[in-house]
Structure formats: C-alpha cells, structure tokens
Design a protein around this motif. Structure first.
Motif, PDB file in Angstrom:
ATOM      1  N   VAL A  29       0.867  -1.185   0.000  1.00 15.46           N
ATOM      2  CA  VAL A  29       0.000   0.000   0.000  1.00 15.46           C
ATOM      3  C   VAL A  29       0.898   1.228   0.000  1.00 15.46           C
ATOM      4  O   VAL A  29       1.917   1.256   0.714  1.00 15.46           O
ATOM      5  N   ALA A  30       0.532   2.233  -0.777  1.00 13.09           N
ATOM      6  CA  ALA A  30       1.254   3.509  -0.748  1.00 13.09           C
ATOM      7  C   ALA A  30       0.239   4.638  -0.777  1.00 13.09           C
ATOM      8  O   ALA A  30      -0.719   4.602  -1.552  1.00 13.09           O
ATOM      9  N   VAL A  31       0.457   5.621   0.089  1.00 11.41           N
ATOM     10  CA  VAL A  31      -0.346   6.838   0.040  1.00 11.41           C
ATOM     11  C   VAL A  31       0.560   7.965  -0.448  1.00 11.41           C
ATOM     12  O   VAL A  31       1.674   8.140   0.039  1.00 11.41           O
ATOM     13  N   LEU A  32       0.075   8.687  -1.450  1.00 13.24           N
ATOM     14  CA  LEU A  32       0.833   9.766  -2.068  1.00 13.24           C
ATOM     15  C   LEU A  32       0.148  11.088  -1.775  1.00 13.24           C
ATOM     16  O   LEU A  32      -1.083  11.171  -1.736  1.00 13.24           O
ATOM     17  N   GLN A  33       0.955  12.132  -1.597  1.00 13.78           N
ATOM     18  CA  GLN A  33       0.416  13.470  -1.365  1.00 13.78           C
ATOM     19  C   GLN A  33       0.950  14.451  -2.409  1.00 13.78           C
ATOM     20  O   GLN A  33       1.959  14.196  -3.049  1.00 13.78           O
ATOM     21  N   GLU A  34       0.252  15.563  -2.499  1.00 19.57           N
ATOM     22  CA  GLU A  34       0.573  16.625  -3.468  1.00 19.57           C
ATOM     23  C   GLU A  34       0.713  16.055  -4.875  1.00 19.57           C
ATOM     24  O   GLU A  34       1.692  16.309  -5.570  1.00 19.57           O
TER      25      GLU A  34
END
Length: 256
Positions: A29-34
């Motif tokens: 799982v990866a959460v990315l921002q901007e």
C-alpha cells in the motif's frame, strides 16, 4: 504487509521517479500526497500496469492525495469528515487486507498570521475526531502522510530556524501529541527511539547536500497495528535523484 507514504510534489512531474521507486520498493500500500492533478487527470494506466488498485482524490494544480494498493480497496472514503464546506483534496481512506489506511496531506499553515493557520489547527482537530471514530469502531488503522508537523527539536537539523513556523509552533505540536495521546504510535520513532532522521529537505540553500532536513512525514498506528510493527524506515535514496521531490518515502512493515 508494507505501507508507504510519500509526498511526490506533482505526480506527473515526478512520474518516472515514482514508478521506478514503486517497482523497486514494491509496497503493498502507498499513500501519495501533493499529486497536483485532478482525479481524472491522474496517470492511472502506469500505476495499474504495476498491479495497483487506485483511490484518487485530486484537485487542479494543488494538493491532491492518492491511495495505491496491490489488494482490493474496500469501503473508500474521500475527504476528511467534519466540514462539508472544505473543498481541498487532502484525505483518502480505505480498507486493505483488513487494515484501514488513511492517507493525508495536512495543511502547511503558513503564514501564521493569516487564515491558513486556523485552518491547519481546525483540520488537525477533525483528524483527531476521525481517529477517535476509528478507535471506537475497533478498526485497526494507519494514518500516513505529510503531516507538516515537526514533533520535537530532534526532528529538525536546525530547530532554531523553525521557531515561529506553523510546522513547529506549540499549538501544532500539541495537536499532534493529542493524536498520540489517543493511543496512536509514531511508527518510525517507536522503532528508532534514539535515531536522527529526516523526510524533507528544502530545494533552497543546498539543504539536501547539507542534510539540513526535518521529519514531517509520519505513519501513525492504532494500538492493534502498533503490536504488529516490525520495521519502519525513511528511504533517503529517492531524494538524491534528478528532478526529485523535496520529500522522501517512509515505509512501515507489519508482521502478519
């Protein structure tokens, strides 16, 4: 199970770097921002080709968050509850393999003398309320992302440079501690209690070359997840690449 967070500072501008890192690190799982693009503008094909299911909450030119998962994404949520008037794309949440994962891009809050700082504090209050809801439901969860919070002096190479900044003001740090006081665990700090580590280096003044960084990207674990913590690292390698984001990934490994 490996869960990562990364502020990519424009997914389209950093696409080769992001895809290469995902191939190498291979998080579940990866959460990315901007991500800095609208939901329909996210380069879905490239990520789906790597085997990821996607939950995107985008916004034109600013903000934007994404959740990537190798397993099915269940019960998706976009937007942090508590303020229907908030149109900024800063929060996604879903269940993956029995773990609720929240991906967040907490407001910066600068300049402090403007409306941006009260917005930051109010957003943090809503995040705490969301954590309380998940805890009350008995849901194992991780909240990961760019918190724009320097928790302690040791989380900055030059703490004096951040005095008066929204990332380091006492009210900001109090609200971060309020999350921990609910029973959440700062995963990296728990597994690296005496280490010095940074996740962000400004593009200015050769901050990367001088290792003049700050730790503002965090993975907070609920009590059930804290019991499963096996490792948590800050992967510095992507920050040294050409056309790098000013942030670098943080990855937690959970025992099954």
């Amino acid at each position: 199970m490996r869960i990562a967070t990364w502020n990519v500072n424009s997914v389209k501008a950093r696409l080769p770097n992001v895809l290469d890192w995902l191939r190498t690190a291979d998080p579940d799982v990866a959460v990315l921002q901007e991500i800095k693009c609208e939901t329909d503008g996210f380069p879905r094909f490239e990520f789906e080709a790597l085997g990821y299911n996607l939950l995107i909450h985008g916004q034109k030119s600013y903000n934007g968050v994404a959740l990537l998962a190798k397993a099915p994404i269940e019960d998706p949520l976009t937007g942090l509850p508590g303020d229907n008037a908030d149109v900024q794309a800063r929060y996604v949440e879903a269940t993956v393999r029995g773990v609720r994962v929240g991906g967040l891009y907490l407001p910066n809050g600068n300049p402090v003398a403007t409306e941006k700082y009260p917005y930051k504090l109010g957003w943090m209050d809503r995040l705490r309320a969301r954590a309380e809801t998940l805890l009350a439901a008995g849901q194992p969860f991780v909240m990961g992302g760019d918190f724009n919070v320097i928790p302690e002096e040791r989380d900055a190479a030059d703490p004096a440079a951040w005095v008066g900044d929204a990332l380091f003001l006492i009210e900001t740090r109090r609200r971060f501690r309020a999350l921990l006081n609910l029973g959440l665990t700062d995963s990296w700090r728990a597994l690296n209690p005496t280490a010095i580590g940074y996740s962000f280096w400004d593009y200015q003044n050769r901050a990367w070359q001088a290792d003049n960084g700050i730790r503002i990207d965090h993975l907070l674990s609920s009590p059930e997840i804290a019991d499963r913590l096996d490792a948590c690292i800050i992967d510095r390698e992507p920050r040294g690449r050409d056309k790098a984001s000013d942030h670098t990934p943080v990855i937690v490994t959970l025992a099954e």
